[in-house]
Write an enzyme that holds these catalytic residues in place. Structure first.
Site, PDB file in Angstrom:
ATOM      1  CD1 TRP A  82      69.540  18.584  63.659  1.00 23.77           C
ATOM      2  CD2 TRP A  82      70.368  16.731  62.720  1.00 23.77           C
ATOM      3  NE1 TRP A  82      68.514  17.686  63.521  1.00 23.77           N
ATOM      4  CE2 TRP A  82      68.995  16.544  62.948  1.00 23.77           C
ATOM      5  CE3 TRP A  82      71.099  15.689  62.150  1.00 23.77           C
ATOM      6  CZ2 TRP A  82      68.332  15.351  62.604  1.00 23.77           C
ATOM      7  CZ3 TRP A  82      70.439  14.508  61.813  1.00 23.77           C
ATOM      8  CH2 TRP A  82      69.080  14.356  62.037  1.00 23.77           C
TER       9      TRP A  82
ATOM     10  CG  ASP B  57      73.149  21.265  57.990  1.00 22.32           C
ATOM     11  OD1 ASP B  57      72.167  21.685  57.356  1.00 22.32           O
ATOM     12  OD2 ASP B  57      73.110  20.242  58.718  1.00 22.32           O
TER      13      ASP B  57
ATOM     14  CE  LYS C   8      64.515  19.137  59.960  1.00 19.40           C
ATOM     15  NZ  LYS C   8      65.937  18.795  59.928  1.00 19.40           N
TER      16      LYS C   8
HETATM   17  C1  LIG Z   1      66.998  17.625  60.166  1.00 19.10           C
HETATM   18  C2  LIG Z   1      68.414  18.047  60.007  1.00 19.10           C
HETATM   19  C3  LIG Z   1      69.385  17.215  59.406  1.00 19.10           C
HETATM   20  C4  LIG Z   1      69.076  15.802  58.945  1.00 19.10           C
HETATM   21  O1  LIG Z   1      68.746  15.813  57.617  1.00 19.10           O
HETATM   22  P1  LIG Z   1      68.373  14.532  56.743  1.00 19.10           P
HETATM   23  O2  LIG Z   1      67.918  15.133  55.458  1.00 19.10           O
HETATM   24  O3  LIG Z   1      67.294  13.797  57.468  1.00 19.10           O
HETATM   25  O4  LIG Z   1      69.599  13.734  56.591  1.00 19.10           O
HETATM   26  C5  LIG Z   1      70.655  17.729  59.227  1.00 19.10           C
HETATM   27  N1  LIG Z   1      70.975  18.980  59.618  1.00 19.10           N
HETATM   28  C6  LIG Z   1      70.074  19.788  60.210  1.00 19.10           C
HETATM   29  C7  LIG Z   1      70.475  21.168  60.630  1.00 19.10           C
HETATM   30  C8  LIG Z   1      68.773  19.345  60.418  1.00 19.10           C
HETATM   31  O5  LIG Z   1      67.879  20.167  61.001  1.00 19.10           O
END
Ligand SMILES: *Cc1c(COP(=O)(O)O)cnc(C)c1O
Length: 364
Positions: free
Chosen positions: A104, A174, A198
């Site tokens: 990611w 993030d 998540k």
């Molecule tokens: C799943 C994930 C993403 C992707 O996110 P979307 O909402 O599908 O764009 C980005 N960063 C991390 C750390 C993730 O686990």
């Protein structure tokens, strides 16, 4: 109701049973309004109060002060990958820096390059994304626009320790897969973002916490929806927001506060779950291998393999027969992955651990 009980999926993840029960009721009729949550107007007083509560609950859980704006946006974390460099990579000064520590953060690094010059401050690819750097030891330009990293690499199962030192540059994280899993030293950050699917709720909403000083850097002329100031100025209600997703997220924040008892209590539960699973896997010795090197093992996502695709598939099948689902590894890495998000219960982890041990004994 056990529909969600043994869901170890990497995302969308499990949600607390009490949240699902309230959501089921709200889809038919909200107790407060008598209308379905799916038909509630985003211009209603009810929705205004809901967004206020979601913000206040997050502020209280995180200990956030007024220097930070809290926004609810759409487009997931992938849109943030694009918006962050569009908004915060300055014309003057050094370019933003990116830590590439897994799938990611690699995506974030690639997206930024389409928008701005950017530097890679650290890259773990040659080591197979099995370890992490120490953020405060990185060689980052002192005037870098910002330093971006992913606090928990969801695919590889790597997690940075909680960061609580002086960051080398304005720090942007993030936290999509470990937000609200533990207390965070928010005042160390210029920005934190996390989509809901998540750890916080269903897909459709992304929380972005932004230090107000950062907003002053945004260049004029961006399309309104891509300019963070729009979302701050309109109280996350510029265009039709994802009312349902924000509703469920609000229920999750109440659950964290009232049933769990806050982020420190959540962290203790998460630590027990992870310790139980890692010790089970470690006890299986050579039969399994864990992707992450030990110091960087994630408490949220455990990526592992029995060493061969047929065995991994056989375990997924054996687990499914016991009602355990969501164990397939990410398509980019293969193998297996057990995600231990906040709503995954300790008894669920015990069930998974028993299934792992039984499977390994049968094959030995
Ligand atoms: C799943 C994930 C993403 C992707 O996110 P979307 O909402 O599908 O764009 C980005 N960063 C991390 C750390 C993730 O686990």
């Amino acid at each position: 109701m056990t529909s969600n009980a043994l869901n170890f999926s990497g995302g969308p993840g499990a949600l607390p049973e009490t949240v699902l029960e309230q959501t089921r009721e709200a889809i038919v009729a909200l107790p407060e309004t008598g209308l379905s949550v799916l038909g509630m107007s985003h211009r209603s007083a009810w929705f205004k109060a809901l967004v206020d509560e979601a913000e206040q609950n997050l502020r209280a859980l995180l200990g956030l002060d007024r220097d930070y704006a809290v926004t609810f946006q759409q487009g997931g974390s992938s849109l943030q990958f694009a918006m962050i460099p569009m908004n915060f990579a300055r014309d003057a000064g050094a370019p933003p820096e990116y830590v590439t520590s897994g799938y990611w953060s690699g995506r974030a690094t690639q997206e930024a390059a389409k928008v701005t010059a950017r530097r890679v401050a650290w890259d773990g690819r040659a080591m197979g994304y099995r370890q992490l750097p120490s953020l405060d030891a990185l060689d980052v330009a002192p005037d870098a626009a910002y330093l971006h990293y992913v606090s928990n690499e969801t695919v590889e199962g790597l997690q940075f320790p909680v960061f609580d030192s002086a960051p080398p540059a304005p720090l942007i994280a993030d936290m999509s897969s470990d937000f609200l899993a533990q207390p965070i030293a928010c005042n160390r950050y210029a920005m934190i973002y996390a989509h809901a699917q998540k750890n916080l709720g269903p897909a459709g909403v992304t929380v972005a916490v932004i230090h107000r000083s950062l907003l002053e850097r945004i260049p004029d002329g961006l399309p309104a929806i891509l300019d963070f100031r729009t979302h701050v100025a309109h109280g996350s209600n510029y265009n039709t927001p994802p009312v349902f997703a924000i509703y469920v997220l609000t229920l999750v924040t109440r659950w964290l506060r009232d049933e769990i008892g806050g982020l420190a209590a959540m962290q203790r539960i998460n630590a027990r779950k992870a310790a139980r699973l890692y010790s089970t896997l470690d006890a299986l010795g050579e039969a399994v291998s864990i992707h992450a090197h030990t110091p960087w093992r994630s408490q949220m996502n455990v990526a592992f393999t029995f060493g061969d695709r047929r065995l991994d598939e056989a375990f997924v099948e054996a687990a499914r027969e016991q009602g355990i689902v969501g164990l397939e590894g990410h398509r980019s890495l293969g193998g297996l992955r057990a995600s231990l998000y906040n709503a995954v219960t300790e008894p669920a982890v015990d069930t998974l651990c028993e299934a792992l041990t039984e499977f390994a004994l049968q094959r030995a």
